[in-house]
Motif scaffolding. Structure first.
Motif, PDB file in Angstrom:
ATOM      1  N   TYR A  32       0.852  -1.192   0.000  1.00 38.42           N
ATOM      2  CA  TYR A  32       0.000   0.000   0.000  1.00 38.42           C
ATOM      3  C   TYR A  32       0.884   1.237   0.000  1.00 38.42           C
ATOM      4  N   ASP A  33       0.658   2.115  -0.978  1.00 33.56           N
ATOM      5  CA  ASP A  33       1.460   3.326  -1.153  1.00 33.56           C
ATOM      6  C   ASP A  33       2.952   3.015  -1.258  1.00 33.56           C
TER       7      ASP A  33
ATOM      8  N   GLY B  88      -7.130   5.365   4.427  1.00 32.82           N
ATOM      9  CA  GLY B  88      -8.040   6.360   3.879  1.00 32.82           C
ATOM     10  C   GLY B  88      -9.376   6.451   4.570  1.00 32.82           C
TER      11      GLY B  88
ATOM     12  N   PHE C 109     -14.992   0.056   1.086  1.00 33.99           N
ATOM     13  CA  PHE C 109     -14.218   1.289   0.892  1.00 33.99           C
ATOM     14  C   PHE C 109     -12.730   1.041   1.115  1.00 33.99           C
TER      15      PHE C 109
ATOM     16  N   GLU D 114     -11.321  -1.256  -1.662  1.00 36.39           N
ATOM     17  CA  GLU D 114     -11.150  -0.528  -2.917  1.00 36.39           C
ATOM     18  C   GLU D 114      -9.914   0.371  -2.865  1.00 36.39           C
ATOM     19  N   ASN D 115      -9.691   1.039  -1.727  1.00 35.71           N
ATOM     20  CA  ASN D 115      -8.502   1.893  -1.576  1.00 35.71           C
ATOM     21  C   ASN D 115      -7.213   1.094  -1.685  1.00 35.71           C
TER      22      ASN D 115
ATOM     23  N   LYS E 200      -6.614   0.052  -5.295  1.00 39.59           N
ATOM     24  CA  LYS E 200      -6.202   1.181  -6.128  1.00 39.59           C
ATOM     25  C   LYS E 200      -4.741   1.548  -5.901  1.00 39.59           C
ATOM     26  N   ASN E 201      -4.287   1.418  -4.672  1.00 43.21           N
ATOM     27  CA  ASN E 201      -2.941   1.883  -4.301  1.00 43.21           C
ATOM     28  C   ASN E 201      -1.947   0.756  -4.050  1.00 43.21           C
TER      29      ASN E 201
END
Length: 259
Positions: A52-53, A70, A83, A86-87, A90-91
């Protein structure tokens, strides 16, 4: 002496292998218990590892907050939350266990009344609260076996020690301890367990301590009889004449032979 013991162990293993049912049952049990030791990596609602990130995360080891991914809350992240999921997608990415439910995870996406039948989502179905049966079995096997092992080992050590003291010293020591054991065994164990469970919230360690109070007496009789028989043997008399201490004689001389 060591060679003789090794030969005896090898002979016992050969005899055990000849009993095919016992031999294969042992390996089946060992495999199931071995899998249960890694229950968190097999059945869990948290990812085993995730990116993540641009950073690796290990949710099974480190607790991450909802806000870290997030969200809005400082509490632990719910990786089943659409939510949050999904975050993360995406990342980065995440690697989920084979069974995406822990022993206490409730599946809120079930579209049938619980308990449900086995399916692709829940291989052995769910219980009446919507929890995965297979995950609960995996965690339950580990808890039950570890509990039994710890209880047996500690109870055996206590029982062997008290039985050894009775048998070796005999006389008044043996008489007093034997009367105490008889009184202790006559107590209604089930009622005591019910009373204690009503006063305290039962957990792993409280139940272990309660059962330990009543489990140690099972071995004392056999150990006591062996020590009563062996305490007058020549090798014990020889050790006493050399000035060896009582507990050294009990531990190093009588106990190995009594076992």
């Amino acid at each position: 002496m060591l060679l003789i013991k090794n030969n005896e162990i090898k002979e016992k293993i050969k005899v055990f292998k000849k009993n095919r049912r016992a031999y294969w049952a042992f390996w089946l049990f060992a495999c199931i218990f071995g899998l249960s030791l890694f229950s968190e990596f097999i059945a869990n609602d948290k990812p085993i590892i995730m990116m993540y990130d641009g950073k690796l995360h290990f949710p099974l080891i480190v607790e991450y907050s909802d806000a870290h991914f997030g969200g809005d809350f400082p509490t632990e992240a719910n990786y089943k939350d659409p939510f949050i999921a999904e975050n993360i997608d995406k990342n980065g990415w995440k690697l989920m266990p084979l069974i995406e439910f822990s022993y206490n995870s409730i599946d809120y996406e079930i579209d049938k009344p619980t308990p449900t039948a086995p399916s692709k989502r829940h291989w052995l179905g769910t219980d009446d609260e919507g929890r995965d049966i297979l995950a609960r079995i995996l965690y339950g096997i580990r808890l039950s076996v570890v509990f039994a092992f710890i209880l047996t080992i500690i109870a055996s050590c206590i029982g062997v020690f008290i039985g050894a003291v009775q048998g070796y010293f005999g006389g008044k020591v043996d008489l007093i301890i034997q009367r105490i054991i008889e009184i202790w065994d006559s107590l209604p164990q089930l009622f005591i367990l019910i009373i204690v469970a009503s006063l305290f919230v039962p957990n792993f360690w409280s139940l272990l301590i309660i059962l330990l109070f009543f489990s140690w007496t099972s071995l004392t009789g056999m150990v006591r009889a062996e020590f009563l028989r062996a305490r007058n043997f020549e090798y014990v008399m020889a050790a006493k004449s050399l000035g060896v201490g009582n507990f050294t004689i009990m531990y190093r001389h009588i106990l190995p032979n009594a076992l």
